[in-house]
Design a protein around this motif. Structure first.
Motif, PDB file in Angstrom:
ATOM      1  N   ASP A 295       0.991  -1.066   0.003  1.00  0.00           N
ATOM      2  CA  ASP A 295       0.048   0.152   0.079  1.00  0.00           C
ATOM      3  C   ASP A 295       0.830   1.243   0.098  1.00  0.00           C
ATOM      4  OD1 ASP A 295      -1.832   2.029   0.213  1.00  0.00           O
ATOM      5  OD2 ASP A 295      -2.451   1.440   2.443  1.00  0.00           O
ATOM      6  N   LEU A 296       0.906   1.962  -1.219  1.00  0.00           N
ATOM      7  CA  LEU A 296       1.910   3.181  -1.167  1.00  0.00           C
ATOM      8  C   LEU A 296       1.336   4.335  -0.329  1.00  0.00           C
ATOM      9  CD1 LEU A 296       2.436   3.442  -5.044  1.00  0.00           C
ATOM     10  CD2 LEU A 296       3.835   2.433  -3.359  1.00  0.00           C
ATOM     11  N   ASN A 297       0.054   4.134   0.208  1.00  0.00           N
ATOM     12  CA  ASN A 297      -0.405   5.442   1.208  1.00  0.00           C
ATOM     13  C   ASN A 297      -0.608   4.856   2.611  1.00  0.00           C
ATOM     14  OD1 ASN A 297      -1.266   6.949  -1.093  1.00  0.00           O
ATOM     15  ND2 ASN A 297      -2.857   5.564  -1.571  1.00  0.00           N
ATOM     16  N   VAL A 298       0.802   4.037   2.953  1.00  0.00           N
ATOM     17  CA  VAL A 298       0.838   3.774   4.430  1.00  0.00           C
ATOM     18  C   VAL A 298       1.190   4.884   5.089  1.00  0.00           C
ATOM     19  CG1 VAL A 298       1.323   1.187   4.234  1.00  0.00           C
ATOM     20  CG2 VAL A 298       3.138   3.071   3.863  1.00  0.00           C
ATOM     21  N   PRO A 299       0.913   4.997   6.574  1.00  0.00           N
ATOM     22  CA  PRO A 299       1.299   6.339   7.120  1.00  0.00           C
ATOM     23  C   PRO A 299       2.634   6.822   7.138  1.00  0.00           C
ATOM     24  CG  PRO A 299       0.216   4.489   8.862  1.00  0.00           C
ATOM     25  CD  PRO A 299       0.410   3.850   7.338  1.00  0.00           C
ATOM     26  N   ARG A 300       2.672   8.169   7.478  1.00  0.00           N
ATOM     27  CA  ARG A 300       4.077   8.649   7.635  1.00  0.00           C
ATOM     28  C   ARG A 300       4.705   8.020   8.661  1.00  0.00           C
ATOM     29  NH1 ARG A 300       3.883  15.008   5.855  1.00  0.00           N
ATOM     30  NH2 ARG A 300       2.655  14.936   3.905  1.00  0.00           N
ATOM     31  N   ILE A 301       6.185   7.848   8.439  1.00  0.00           N
ATOM     32  CA  ILE A 301       7.178   7.284   9.437  1.00  0.00           C
ATOM     33  C   ILE A 301       8.284   8.326   9.507  1.00  0.00           C
ATOM     34  CG2 ILE A 301       6.320   5.157   9.454  1.00  0.00           C
ATOM     35  CD1 ILE A 301       8.545   4.475   7.658  1.00  0.00           C
ATOM     36  N   ASN A 302       9.315   8.073  10.471  1.00  0.00           N
ATOM     37  CA  ASN A 302      10.486   8.685  10.498  1.00  0.00           C
ATOM     38  C   ASN A 302      11.738   7.753  10.742  1.00  0.00           C
ATOM     39  OD1 ASN A 302      12.118  11.117  10.853  1.00  0.00           O
ATOM     40  ND2 ASN A 302      12.275  10.502  13.005  1.00  0.00           N
ATOM     41  N   HIS A 303      12.551   7.815   9.904  1.00  0.00           N
ATOM     42  CA  HIS A 303      13.915   7.178   9.949  1.00  0.00           C
ATOM     43  C   HIS A 303      15.103   8.423  10.217  1.00  0.00           C
ATOM     44  CE1 HIS A 303      11.988   3.576   8.940  1.00  0.00           C
ATOM     45  NE2 HIS A 303      12.101   3.540   7.495  1.00  0.00           N
ATOM     46  N   PRO A 304      15.567   8.167  11.502  1.00  0.00           N
ATOM     47  CA  PRO A 304      16.545   9.089  11.980  1.00  0.00           C
ATOM     48  C   PRO A 304      17.930   9.249  10.924  1.00  0.00           C
ATOM     49  CG  PRO A 304      16.720   7.432  13.403  1.00  0.00           C
ATOM     50  CD  PRO A 304      15.496   7.109  12.398  1.00  0.00           C
ATOM     51  N   GLU A 305      18.076   8.259  10.067  1.00  0.00           N
ATOM     52  CA  GLU A 305      19.127   8.258   9.211  1.00  0.00           C
ATOM     53  C   GLU A 305      18.824   9.219   7.894  1.00  0.00           C
ATOM     54  OE1 GLU A 305      17.041   4.690   7.690  1.00  0.00           O
ATOM     55  OE2 GLU A 305      17.522   5.657   9.829  1.00  0.00           O
ATOM     56  N   ILE A 306      17.670   9.566   7.622  1.00  0.00           N
ATOM     57  CA  ILE A 306      17.212  10.317   6.649  1.00  0.00           C
ATOM     58  C   ILE A 306      17.063  11.891   7.045  1.00  0.00           C
ATOM     59  CG2 ILE A 306      15.282  11.000   5.073  1.00  0.00           C
ATOM     60  CD1 ILE A 306      16.661   8.436   4.239  1.00  0.00           C
ATOM     61  N   LYS A 307      17.752  12.623   6.427  1.00  0.00           N
ATOM     62  CA  LYS A 307      17.645  14.122   6.797  1.00  0.00           C
ATOM     63  C   LYS A 307      17.289  14.961   5.635  1.00  0.00           C
ATOM     64  CE  LYS A 307      20.172  12.869  10.471  1.00  0.00           C
ATOM     65  NZ  LYS A 307      19.371  12.754  11.716  1.00  0.00           N
ATOM     66  N   ILE A 308      16.432  14.514   4.803  1.00  0.00           N
ATOM     67  CA  ILE A 308      16.043  15.107   3.613  1.00  0.00           C
ATOM     68  C   ILE A 308      14.918  16.202   4.240  1.00  0.00           C
ATOM     69  CG2 ILE A 308      14.918  14.927   1.429  1.00  0.00           C
ATOM     70  CD1 ILE A 308      16.282  12.476   1.109  1.00  0.00           C
ATOM     71  N   ASN A 309      15.386  17.461   4.206  1.00  0.00           N
ATOM     72  CA  ASN A 309      14.312  18.532   4.642  1.00  0.00           C
ATOM     73  C   ASN A 309      13.555  19.020   3.232  1.00  0.00           C
ATOM     74  OD1 ASN A 309      12.879  20.273   6.120  1.00  0.00           O
ATOM     75  ND2 ASN A 309      14.731  21.625   6.503  1.00  0.00           N
ATOM     76  N   SER A 310      12.713  18.578   2.905  1.00  0.00           N
ATOM     77  CA  SER A 310      11.947  19.244   1.748  1.00  0.00           C
ATOM     78  C   SER A 310      10.419  18.960   1.696  1.00  0.00           C
ATOM     79  CB  SER A 310      12.699  18.726   0.484  1.00  0.00           C
ATOM     80  OG  SER A 310      11.856  19.136  -0.850  1.00  0.00           O
ATOM     81  N   SER A 311       9.752  19.680   1.237  1.00  0.00           N
ATOM     82  CA  SER A 311       8.402  19.287   1.185  1.00  0.00           C
ATOM     83  C   SER A 311       7.966  18.427   0.024  1.00  0.00           C
ATOM     84  CB  SER A 311       7.608  20.710   1.023  1.00  0.00           C
ATOM     85  OG  SER A 311       7.785  21.492  -0.315  1.00  0.00           O
ATOM     86  N   ASP A 312       8.753  18.257  -0.862  1.00  0.00           N
ATOM     87  CA  ASP A 312       8.685  17.203  -1.862  1.00  0.00           C
ATOM     88  C   ASP A 312       9.276  15.825  -1.687  1.00  0.00           C
ATOM     89  OD1 ASP A 312       8.035  18.832  -4.046  1.00  0.00           O
ATOM     90  OD2 ASP A 312       9.766  19.783  -3.926  1.00  0.00           O
ATOM     91  N   PHE A 313       9.742  15.599  -0.344  1.00  0.00           N
ATOM     92  CA  PHE A 313      10.079  14.240   0.074  1.00  0.00           C
ATOM     93  C   PHE A 313       9.284  13.860   1.002  1.00  0.00           C
ATOM     94  CE2 PHE A 313      12.234  11.540   3.100  1.00  0.00           C
ATOM     95  CZ  PHE A 313      12.833  10.545   2.232  1.00  0.00           C
ATOM     96  N   GLU A 314       8.695  12.574   1.264  1.00  0.00           N
ATOM     97  CA  GLU A 314       7.866  12.031   2.267  1.00  0.00           C
ATOM     98  C   GLU A 314       8.258  10.650   2.555  1.00  0.00           C
ATOM     99  OE1 GLU A 314       3.548  13.181   2.667  1.00  0.00           O
ATOM    100  OE2 GLU A 314       3.280  11.016   2.041  1.00  0.00           O
ATOM    101  N   LEU A 315       8.421  10.191   3.775  1.00  0.00           N
ATOM    102  CA  LEU A 315       8.829   8.842   4.244  1.00  0.00           C
ATOM    103  C   LEU A 315       7.418   8.188   4.857  1.00  0.00           C
ATOM    104  CD1 LEU A 315      11.320   7.179   4.101  1.00  0.00           C
ATOM    105  CD2 LEU A 315      11.658   7.902   6.632  1.00  0.00           C
ATOM    106  N   ARG A 316       7.041   7.016   4.289  1.00  0.00           N
ATOM    107  CA  ARG A 316       5.974   6.354   4.924  1.00  0.00           C
ATOM    108  C   ARG A 316       6.250   4.787   4.769  1.00  0.00           C
ATOM    109  NH1 ARG A 316       3.903   9.073   0.405  1.00  0.00           N
ATOM    110  NH2 ARG A 316       3.687   7.264  -0.818  1.00  0.00           N
ATOM    111  N   GLY A 317       5.644   4.076   5.788  1.00  0.00           N
ATOM    112  CA  GLY A 317       6.043   2.786   5.811  1.00  0.00           C
ATOM    113  C   GLY A 317       5.332   2.047   7.130  1.00  0.00           C
ATOM    114  N   ASN A 318       5.755   0.650   7.188  1.00  0.00           N
ATOM    115  CA  ASN A 318       5.294  -0.117   8.146  1.00  0.00           C
ATOM    116  C   ASN A 318       6.283  -1.250   8.498  1.00  0.00           C
ATOM    117  OD1 ASN A 318       5.178  -2.148   6.384  1.00  0.00           O
ATOM    118  ND2 ASN A 318       2.845  -1.668   5.983  1.00  0.00           N
ATOM    119  N   ASP A 319       5.875  -2.164   9.340  1.00  0.00           N
ATOM    120  CA  ASP A 319       7.053  -3.186   9.711  1.00  0.00           C
ATOM    121  C   ASP A 319       7.525  -3.859   8.591  1.00  0.00           C
ATOM    122  OD1 ASP A 319       6.587  -2.195  12.275  1.00  0.00           O
ATOM    123  OD2 ASP A 319       5.376  -4.038  12.786  1.00  0.00           O
ATOM    124  N   MET A 320       6.775  -3.960   7.323  1.00  0.00           N
ATOM    125  CA  MET A 320       7.446  -4.874   6.548  1.00  0.00           C
ATOM    126  C   MET A 320       8.184  -3.964   5.106  1.00  0.00           C
ATOM    127  SD  MET A 320       6.562  -7.724   6.984  1.00  0.00           S
ATOM    128  CE  MET A 320       7.117  -8.373   5.589  1.00  0.00           C
TER     129      MET A 320
END
Length: 210
Positions: free
Chosen positions: A68-93
Motif C-alpha cells: 500500500d503506497l499510502n501507508v502512514p508517514r514514519i520517521n527514519h533518523p538516518e534520513i535528513k532530507i528536509n523538503s516538502s517534496d519528500f515523504e517517508l511512509r511505511g510499516n514493519d514490512m
C-alpha cells in the motif's frame, strides 16, 4: 383338465448397470477436475515466472501484492532530507521513499539532476541499513496534463533512470529492482491545480524486508 398359467419370470433390478454408470461419471469428473488443477498450476507458474522476470522473487510475490503506497508517514533518523517534496511512509514490512519531481528531474525530463545525488545517497544508505538485500520496487508517477500514453512513457523513463542510478552509483543488483510506470493512474492530489499536478509528478522507491 385345469389350465395352468405360467407367468414369465420377472427380471431382477440390475445393479451392475447402475454401478457401471456411477463409476463412469466418477471417472469423467476426476478427469475434469485434474485438468482444472493442471491449468491452475500452470497459471500460477506463469505468474511466478513473470514475477521473477520483473525482479521480484517468488517468496516475496504475495507480500508485494499487498503493498500500500499510502501507508502512514514514519520517521527514519538516518534520513535528513528536509523538503516538502519528500515523504517517508511505511510499516514493519516496507518503507516508501517518495520524491517529488523537483528533487530529481527538470520538468518533462527523465535525466536525474546532479544535485539529486545527496538525497539518493541517503535513501540508499537507509535501504542498506534496514533492508539488506531485500527487493525494491520503483514506481513512476505523472500528472494528467499530457495524454495518457505520454504520461505512462515519461513515468517509465523516470523509474528506469532511478533504477539505473541505483545500479550504477550504489552498486545495487539490478535483479532485485523492478520498475512500475503508473503514468497518471494514481494521483495523490487534484490535477486541476498546479500544486496538485506538482504533487502527482513523483517517483517512489519501495524497499521490503528480505
Amino acid at each position: 383338465m385345469a389350465e395352468i398359467n405360467i407367468e414369465p419370470k420377472k427380471k431382477g433390478f440390475n445393479w451392475l448397470w447402475i454401478l457401471g454408470i456411477l463409476a463412469l461419471v466418477g471417472i469423467v469428473g476426476w478427469l475434469l477436475s485434474r485438468d482444472r488443477n493442471i491449468e491452475s498450476d500452470a497459471a500460477a507458474m506463469r505468474n511466478d515466472a513473470e514475477t521473477i522476470e520483473n525482479g521480484v522473487s517468488t517468496g516475496a510475490a504475495d507480500m508485494w501484492r499487498d503493498v500500500d503506497l499510502n501507508v502512514p508517514r514514519i520517521n527514519h533518523p538516518e534520513i535528513k532530507i528536509n523538503s516538502s517534496d519528500f515523504e517517508l511512509r511505511g510499516n514493519d514490512m516496507y518503507t516508501v521513499y517518495s520524491m517529488g519531481e523537483k528533487l530529481l528531474f527538470d520538468t518533462d525530463q527523465a535525466t536525474i539532476r546532479s544535485d539529486a545525488r545527496e538525497n539518493l545517497e541517503q535513501i540508499v544508505a537507509s535501504i542498506d541499513q534496514r533492508y539488506g538485500q531485500g527487493q525494491i520496487r520503483i514506481y513512476g508517477h505523472a500528472d494528467a496534463r499530457a495524454d495518457a500514453e505520454h504520461n505512462k512513457e515519461l513515468s517509465q523513463q523516470r523509474a528506469e533512470a532511478v533504477k539505473n542510478w541505483l545500479v550504477t552509483n550504489a552498486s545495487m543488483d539490478a535483479s532485485r529492482i523492478s520498475i512500475h510506470p503508473m503514468g497518471e493512474a494514481d494521483p495523490v492530489a487534484s490535477n486541476q491545480t498546479k500544486s496538485g499536478q506538482q504533487q502527482n509528478r513523483r517517483v517512489e522507491i519501495v524497499a521490503m524486508n528480505p
